[in-house]
Write a protein that holds these residues in place. Structure first.
Motif, PDB file in Angstrom:
ATOM      1  N   VAL A  67       8.243  -6.477   4.068  1.00 47.18           N
ATOM      2  CA  VAL A  67       7.696  -7.715   3.509  1.00 47.18           C
ATOM      3  C   VAL A  67       6.949  -7.427   2.214  1.00 47.18           C
ATOM      4  CG1 VAL A  67       5.880  -9.453   3.892  1.00 47.18           C
ATOM      5  CG2 VAL A  67       7.577  -8.986   5.679  1.00 47.18           C
ATOM      6  N   ASP A  68       6.254  -6.284   2.164  1.00 49.83           N
ATOM      7  CA  ASP A  68       5.498  -5.930   0.958  1.00 49.83           C
ATOM      8  C   ASP A  68       5.229  -4.437   0.960  1.00 49.83           C
ATOM      9  OD1 ASP A  68       3.632  -6.175   3.122  1.00 49.83           O
ATOM     10  OD2 ASP A  68       1.991  -6.258   1.688  1.00 49.83           O
ATOM     11  N   GLU A  69       4.792  -3.937  -0.193  1.00 46.67           N
ATOM     12  CA  GLU A  69       4.544  -2.502  -0.321  1.00 46.67           C
ATOM     13  C   GLU A  69       3.520  -2.230  -1.413  1.00 46.67           C
ATOM     14  OE1 GLU A  69       4.103   0.394   0.752  1.00 46.67           O
ATOM     15  OE2 GLU A  69       6.164   1.115   1.054  1.00 46.67           O
ATOM     16  N   THR A  75       5.023   9.586   0.368  1.00 47.89           N
ATOM     17  CA  THR A  75       4.175  10.680   0.835  1.00 47.89           C
ATOM     18  C   THR A  75       2.689  10.383   0.685  1.00 47.89           C
ATOM     19  OG1 THR A  75       4.400  11.686  -1.352  1.00 47.89           O
ATOM     20  CG2 THR A  75       5.908  12.445   0.360  1.00 47.89           C
ATOM     21  N   GLU A  76       2.348   9.279   0.009  1.00 53.03           N
ATOM     22  CA  GLU A  76       0.945   8.946  -0.242  1.00 53.03           C
ATOM     23  C   GLU A  76       0.388   8.053   0.866  1.00 53.03           C
ATOM     24  OE1 GLU A  76      -0.212   7.959  -4.407  1.00 53.03           O
ATOM     25  OE2 GLU A  76       1.952   8.021  -4.764  1.00 53.03           O
ATOM     26  N   SER A  77      -0.910   8.095   0.996  1.00 51.41           N
ATOM     27  CA  SER A  77      -1.602   7.241   1.957  1.00 51.41           C
ATOM     28  C   SER A  77      -1.382   5.767   1.604  1.00 51.41           C
ATOM     29  CB  SER A  77      -3.094   7.560   1.962  1.00 51.41           C
ATOM     30  OG  SER A  77      -3.804   6.656   2.755  1.00 51.41           O
ATOM     31  N   GLY A  78      -1.119   4.960   2.605  1.00 50.53           N
ATOM     32  CA  GLY A  78      -0.959   3.531   2.372  1.00 50.53           C
ATOM     33  C   GLY A  78       0.473   3.063   2.251  1.00 50.53           C
ATOM     34  N   SER A  79       1.433   3.970   2.300  1.00 55.62           N
ATOM     35  CA  SER A  79       2.837   3.575   2.173  1.00 55.62           C
ATOM     36  C   SER A  79       3.299   2.828   3.415  1.00 55.62           C
ATOM     37  CB  SER A  79       3.714   4.810   1.974  1.00 55.62           C
ATOM     38  OG  SER A  79       5.081   4.489   2.158  1.00 55.62           O
ATOM     39  N   VAL A 171     -10.598  -5.380   1.252  1.00 58.28           N
ATOM     40  CA  VAL A 171      -9.333  -5.643   1.933  1.00 58.28           C
ATOM     41  C   VAL A 171      -8.178  -4.928   1.238  1.00 58.28           C
ATOM     42  CG1 VAL A 171      -7.697  -7.438   2.638  1.00 58.28           C
ATOM     43  CG2 VAL A 171     -10.152  -7.862   2.790  1.00 58.28           C
ATOM     44  N   THR A 172      -8.144  -4.973  -0.091  1.00 53.93           N
ATOM     45  CA  THR A 172      -7.026  -4.363  -0.810  1.00 53.93           C
ATOM     46  C   THR A 172      -7.106  -2.842  -0.822  1.00 53.93           C
ATOM     47  OG1 THR A 172      -8.148  -4.336  -2.966  1.00 53.93           O
ATOM     48  CG2 THR A 172      -6.908  -6.335  -2.388  1.00 53.93           C
ATOM     49  N   GLY A 173      -8.316  -2.296  -0.811  1.00 50.34           N
ATOM     50  CA  GLY A 173      -8.470  -0.873  -1.047  1.00 50.34           C
ATOM     51  C   GLY A 173      -8.156  -0.561  -2.503  1.00 50.34           C
TER      52      GLY A 173
END
Length: 236
Positions: A67-69, A75-79, A171-173
């Motif tokens: 849905v979103d990315e 390999t990164e945090s949050g993927s 929320v977004t970081g």
């Protein structure tokens, strides 16, 4: 056109949502020989995906897509891609075709055209779209007052995907650059399932139902669109 399915605990929610997703995906396969399953990241749907991964569905005929990315490498945090590969594309679901959003381009804006082409090749209409909601009223990566939000919320847009730059918040970081399905893209789904848990999210959901400003709380664009059914799943 909003149906509420509220449960006394999260395990009941997980089982019900997994059952409903499996049923709707099988319906798509029966009708067209394949199905499209659009999935969101986050800790809330994780147990649903883990449960679904164990179900003996014809996964090779189910196209899983994000849905979103966040515009980060796998390999990164949050993927979200890495998250879905870890919790959904396992067990029986390991053979499902998967479509991510992150391209090799330096920015989401530059990658939008490639993402659009790829999503345009998915079996359409999409069968199931699982959405979450943040405490700020965002859904997918449609964040309040984000750069690109107004265009992404146009229900008549020809675009399925849109580059978004959110205003940084708790929320977004740190990863504010995103690719997301547009409202028009989400509305390509025959069935939209909004998953929320906890009293705080329930309060935000009810506030969203009462108001009308979609730029302030973009989840309103989903709840109030009136074109496609939305089922809200909630547990404490």
């Amino acid at each position: 056109m909003v149906e509420e399915k509220f449960f006394s605990d999260r395990e009941r929610l997980v089982q019900a949502l997994a059952h409903d997703c499996a049923r709707d995906l099988q319906k798509g396969i029966k009708e067209r020989g394949q199905a499209s399953f659009l999935v969101s990241g986050g800790s809330t749907p994780e147990p649903v995906y883990r449960e679904l991964s164990k179900r003996p569905l014809p996964w090779s005929q189910i196209n899983v897509a994000l849905v979103d990315e966040r515009w980060v490498e796998k390999t990164e945090s949050g993927s979200n891609q890495a998250f879905i590969e870890k919790c959904l594309l396992q067990n029986c679901a390991a053979e499902a075709p998967f479509l991510g959003m992150k391209t090799a381009h330096a920015s989401a804006v530059e990658g939008q055209a490639d993402c659009e082409r790829a999503y345009g090749e998915l079996p359409n209409p999409f069968d199931v779209c699982v959405l979450g909601m943040g405490s700020d009223g965002h859904t997918a990566s449609l964040f309040p007052h984000a750069a690109g939000l107004e265009a992404a919320l146009d229900p008549n847009s020809a675009q399925l995907c849109s580059a978004i730059t959110a205003r940084q918040s708790e929320v977004t970081g740190v990863h504010t650059e995103r690719m997301t399905l547009t409202l028009a893209g989400i509305l390509q789904a025959r069935d939209i399932k909004l998953l929320i848990t906890g009293d705080e999210k329930l309060k935000v959901y009810r506030e969203a139902l009462l108001g009308s400003d979609e730029l302030e709380m973009p989840v309103r664009s989903i709840l109030k669109q009136g074109l496609k059914p939305v089922t809200v799943y909630w547990a404490p």
